[in-house]
Design a protein around this motif. Sequence first.
Motif, mmCIF file in Angstrom:
data_model
loop_
_atom_site.group_PDB
_atom_site.id
_atom_site.type_symbol
_atom_site.label_atom_id
_atom_site.label_comp_id
_atom_site.label_asym_id
_atom_site.label_seq_id
_atom_site.Cartn_x
_atom_site.Cartn_y
_atom_site.Cartn_z
ATOM 1 N N GLN A 1 0.829 -1.206 0.000
ATOM 2 C CA GLN A 1 0.000 0.000 0.000
ATOM 3 C C GLN A 1 0.866 1.260 0.000
ATOM 4 O O GLN A 1 0.511 2.273 -0.606
ATOM 5 N N GLN A 2 2.019 1.207 0.676
ATOM 6 C CA GLN A 2 2.934 2.352 0.653
ATOM 7 C C GLN A 2 3.473 2.590 -0.756
ATOM 8 O O GLN A 2 3.585 3.735 -1.202
ATOM 9 N N VAL A 3 3.803 1.490 -1.455
ATOM 10 C CA VAL A 3 4.281 1.623 -2.840
ATOM 11 C C VAL A 3 3.184 2.232 -3.708
ATOM 12 O O VAL A 3 3.436 3.140 -4.512
ATOM 13 N N PHE A 4 1.951 1.746 -3.535
ATOM 14 C CA PHE A 4 0.844 2.271 -4.329
ATOM 15 C C PHE A 4 0.611 3.748 -4.019
ATOM 16 O O PHE A 4 0.370 4.561 -4.920
ATOM 17 N N ALA A 5 0.661 4.115 -2.733
ATOM 18 C CA ALA A 5 0.467 5.511 -2.353
ATOM 19 C C ALA A 5 1.551 6.402 -2.962
ATOM 20 O O ALA A 5 1.286 7.535 -3.378
ATOM 21 N N LEU A 6 2.777 5.872 -3.017
ATOM 22 C CA LEU A 6 3.875 6.625 -3.627
ATOM 23 C C LEU A 6 3.598 6.862 -5.110
ATOM 24 O O LEU A 6 3.744 7.984 -5.615
ATOM 25 N N ASP A 7 3.165 5.833 -5.826
ATOM 26 C CA ASP A 7 2.839 5.988 -7.241
ATOM 27 C C ASP A 7 1.673 6.945 -7.438
ATOM 28 O O ASP A 7 1.656 7.734 -8.384
ATOM 29 N N LYS A 26 12.279 -7.309 0.981
ATOM 30 C CA LYS A 26 12.384 -6.990 -0.438
ATOM 31 C C LYS A 26 11.436 -5.865 -0.816
ATOM 32 O O LYS A 26 11.757 -4.998 -1.641
ATOM 33 N N TRP A 27 10.226 -5.874 -0.206
ATOM 34 C CA TRP A 27 9.280 -4.776 -0.461
ATOM 35 C C TRP A 27 9.853 -3.454 0.039
ATOM 36 O O TRP A 27 9.715 -2.413 -0.618
ATOM 37 N N ALA A 28 10.476 -3.475 1.217
ATOM 38 C CA ALA A 28 11.061 -2.245 1.755
ATOM 39 C C ALA A 28 12.167 -1.729 0.844
ATOM 40 O O ALA A 28 12.277 -0.519 0.596
ATOM 41 N N GLN A 29 12.995 -2.652 0.313
ATOM 42 C CA GLN A 29 14.055 -2.269 -0.614
ATOM 43 C C GLN A 29 13.459 -1.709 -1.907
ATOM 44 O O GLN A 29 13.932 -0.694 -2.441
ATOM 45 N N TYR A 30 12.408 -2.354 -2.403
ATOM 46 C CA TYR A 30 11.753 -1.894 -3.635
ATOM 47 C C TYR A 30 11.145 -0.510 -3.430
ATOM 48 O O TYR A 30 11.227 0.359 -4.315
ATOM 49 N N LEU A 31 10.521 -0.290 -2.280
ATOM 50 C CA LEU A 31 9.908 1.006 -1.986
ATOM 51 C C LEU A 31 10.946 2.121 -2.014
ATOM 52 O O LEU A 31 10.721 3.193 -2.588
ATOM 53 N N LYS A 32 12.103 1.863 -1.422
ATOM 54 C CA LYS A 32 13.160 2.869 -1.390
ATOM 55 C C LYS A 32 13.675 3.156 -2.804
ATOM 56 O O LYS A 32 13.856 4.327 -3.197
ATOM 57 N N LEU A 33 13.912 2.096 -3.592
ATOM 58 C CA LEU A 33 14.414 2.270 -4.954
ATOM 59 C C LEU A 33 13.379 2.972 -5.822
ATOM 60 O O LEU A 33 13.718 3.876 -6.608
ATOM 61 N N ARG A 34 12.108 2.580 -5.702
ATOM 62 C CA ARG A 34 11.043 3.198 -6.482
ATOM 63 C C ARG A 34 10.947 4.693 -6.178
ATOM 64 O O ARG A 34 10.775 5.522 -7.073
ATOM 65 N N CYS A 36 7.579 12.492 -1.886
ATOM 66 C CA CYS A 36 8.585 12.460 -0.834
ATOM 67 C C CYS A 36 9.349 11.151 -0.917
ATOM 68 O O CYS A 36 8.841 10.143 -1.381
ATOM 69 N N ASP A 37 10.578 11.136 -0.449
ATOM 70 C CA ASP A 37 11.394 9.938 -0.419
ATOM 71 C C ASP A 37 10.781 8.922 0.530
ATOM 72 O O ASP A 37 10.094 9.262 1.482
ATOM 73 N N SER A 38 11.047 7.628 0.271
ATOM 74 C CA SER A 38 10.418 6.590 1.086
ATOM 75 C C SER A 38 10.787 6.702 2.547
ATOM 76 O O SER A 38 10.009 6.334 3.421
ATOM 77 N N SER A 64 -2.364 4.444 10.485
ATOM 78 C CA SER A 64 -1.536 3.380 11.022
ATOM 79 C C SER A 64 -2.314 2.076 10.991
ATOM 80 O O SER A 64 -3.416 2.010 11.502
ATOM 81 N N ILE A 65 -1.742 1.054 10.362
ATOM 82 C CA ILE A 65 -2.389 -0.241 10.289
ATOM 83 C C ILE A 65 -1.521 -1.252 11.014
ATOM 84 O O ILE A 65 -0.615 -1.832 10.446
ATOM 85 N N PHE A 66 -1.709 -1.352 12.304
ATOM 86 C CA PHE A 66 -1.098 -2.314 13.199
ATOM 87 C C PHE A 66 0.280 -2.785 12.780
ATOM 88 O O PHE A 66 0.425 -3.725 12.017
ATOM 89 N N GLY A 67 1.295 -2.152 13.304
ATOM 90 C CA GLY A 67 2.650 -2.601 13.076
ATOM 91 C C GLY A 67 3.373 -1.834 11.992
ATOM 92 O O GLY A 67 4.568 -1.888 11.892
ATOM 93 N N VAL A 68 2.682 -1.117 11.133
ATOM 94 C CA VAL A 68 3.307 -0.293 10.102
ATOM 95 C C VAL A 68 2.816 1.130 10.297
ATOM 96 O O VAL A 68 1.633 1.409 10.127
ATOM 97 N N LYS A 69 3.703 2.018 10.665
ATOM 98 C CA LYS A 69 3.309 3.377 10.989
ATOM 99 C C LYS A 69 3.216 4.249 9.751
ATOM 100 O O LYS A 69 3.951 4.084 8.789
ATOM 101 N N ASP A 70 2.285 5.192 9.805
ATOM 102 C CA ASP A 70 2.223 6.281 8.839
ATOM 103 C C ASP A 70 2.135 5.820 7.390
ATOM 104 O O ASP A 70 2.935 6.213 6.546
ATOM 105 N N VAL A 71 1.172 4.970 7.083
ATOM 106 C CA VAL A 71 0.900 4.636 5.685
ATOM 107 C C VAL A 71 0.277 5.857 5.033
ATOM 108 O O VAL A 71 -0.711 6.392 5.501
ATOM 109 N N VAL A 72 0.859 6.341 3.937
ATOM 110 C CA VAL A 72 0.393 7.560 3.307
ATOM 111 C C VAL A 72 -0.871 7.293 2.509
ATOM 112 O O VAL A 72 -0.911 6.389 1.688
ATOM 113 N N VAL A 73 -1.905 8.086 2.755
ATOM 114 C CA VAL A 73 -3.187 7.920 2.087
ATOM 115 C C VAL A 73 -3.632 9.265 1.536
ATOM 116 O O VAL A 73 -3.730 10.238 2.267
#
Length: 444
Positions: A7-13, A48-56, A69-71, A89-98
């Motif tokens: 969802q963070q990757v999608f929000a970034l796109d 791997k998702w975290a790495q992809y998010l940063k690279l994206r 904004c940068d990941s 915030s969705i339990f365990g992952v803070k600040d998902v951008v919406v």
Amino acid sequence: MTTALQQQVFALDAKYNANRAPNSPGFRTLYIRRRSQLLRETEREPDKWAQYLKLRSTLLQQRYGNAGCDSTHLRSTSRSSISNESRTSIFGVKDVVVPTKQAEASRAIVGGNSIAENYAFKGVHHIFDQHNEPVTMVKFANNDQSLLCCSSVDGNLSVCNVTDSPPAVLAILKDHTKAVTGFDWSANNDLIASSSLDSTVKVWKVADYSCLRTVQDPNSSQILCCLFQPVNNNLLITGNSRGEVRIANVSTGRFMKNVCRVTGNVLCLASDANGKTIWAGNDKGEIVSILCDISGQLCRTRRLNMGMPCSITSLSYRAWISREARDPLLLVNSSNNSLCLFNIVDYEGTLSLKRRFPNRHTKHSVKSTFCPIMSFRQGACVVTGSDDGSVYFIDIEKHGSRSCVNTLQGHSSPVLGITFNYNESLLATSDLEGLVIIWKRADL
């Protein structure tokens, strides 16, 4: 964790989408929808998702500048520095951008269509009648627009291709000796697990439609529902007529020793995305929250009572479906003439009522579903069957009579099962007389 990172990757796109083809909003809408589908289809480990998010994030920033904004800022940037977005915030992952109502990318994705316009269906695409008894459940394969499975009181399951010309029944799965109460697709659609009143769960191999495994309930209790554990498809969660939630091992063909006692008849199950929290609904108007670890150990945590005699006939989980409904949600059908939406408020699966909608439902096993595509419109939609033979589209952000944005009328008996394919182009519904109707969206 993985779902939240997706969802963070999608929000970034979505944040950068306004910069793509500025004179072609139609292309931007198509692009972001396709991105959403690809993200759901892609399997990666959380690191791997975290790495992809940063690279994206780095690549998009190099291409379009500081439009997004940068990941690393998804976690560290203060709320005041992001004008067009809010956080959840969705339990365990803070600040998902919406995206909020002011976000430019959100407005581009919407394209001016209302909820009612988006879920207008132009009529019947096809009708299947291979079952001569009530079709208890219908479900499209995961991330698939064509493959549909149906279960029936006649003791059979059927697998159909709904986009063939003409649509066709590919196979009839015959091995249960009594009514099939429900089923589930495995994550990669290579297996189907079905539960039955004959006290068994059967695992079917989709490649050749053969019965791979039969698992017998230890106490010969009727098995009323089943569900693959989302992150470990070797485990099958089941609910039976003795009020027990059990887990079967697909490889060994045996039930594990641990049992979670819910009471009543366990009619339906739902799980969060990582399989750590399970909800079970029974015929006493109760929803029980159960914690499940990766090894299959079960621990009951919370119980919610609807406050009146009724049956909980359907449970559906969604992490979030729109900017107006950003918290984890549980959609519930109960036979007290209501469709309820609950917020999930903590790690133990505690439920808090968000909204209740009237629905003609007092007797049969009526089901509902979330619309699969994450919506950035005003409002958010769910779809439910009913005892009166109609299919209702409900905007969960509206009240009273205004909440129903569309109604499909084609069944002549109570609508039991309901499912969307992954891109919302087709809707399948089933009824008490054994008919399955495939509806096609108006803009396709």
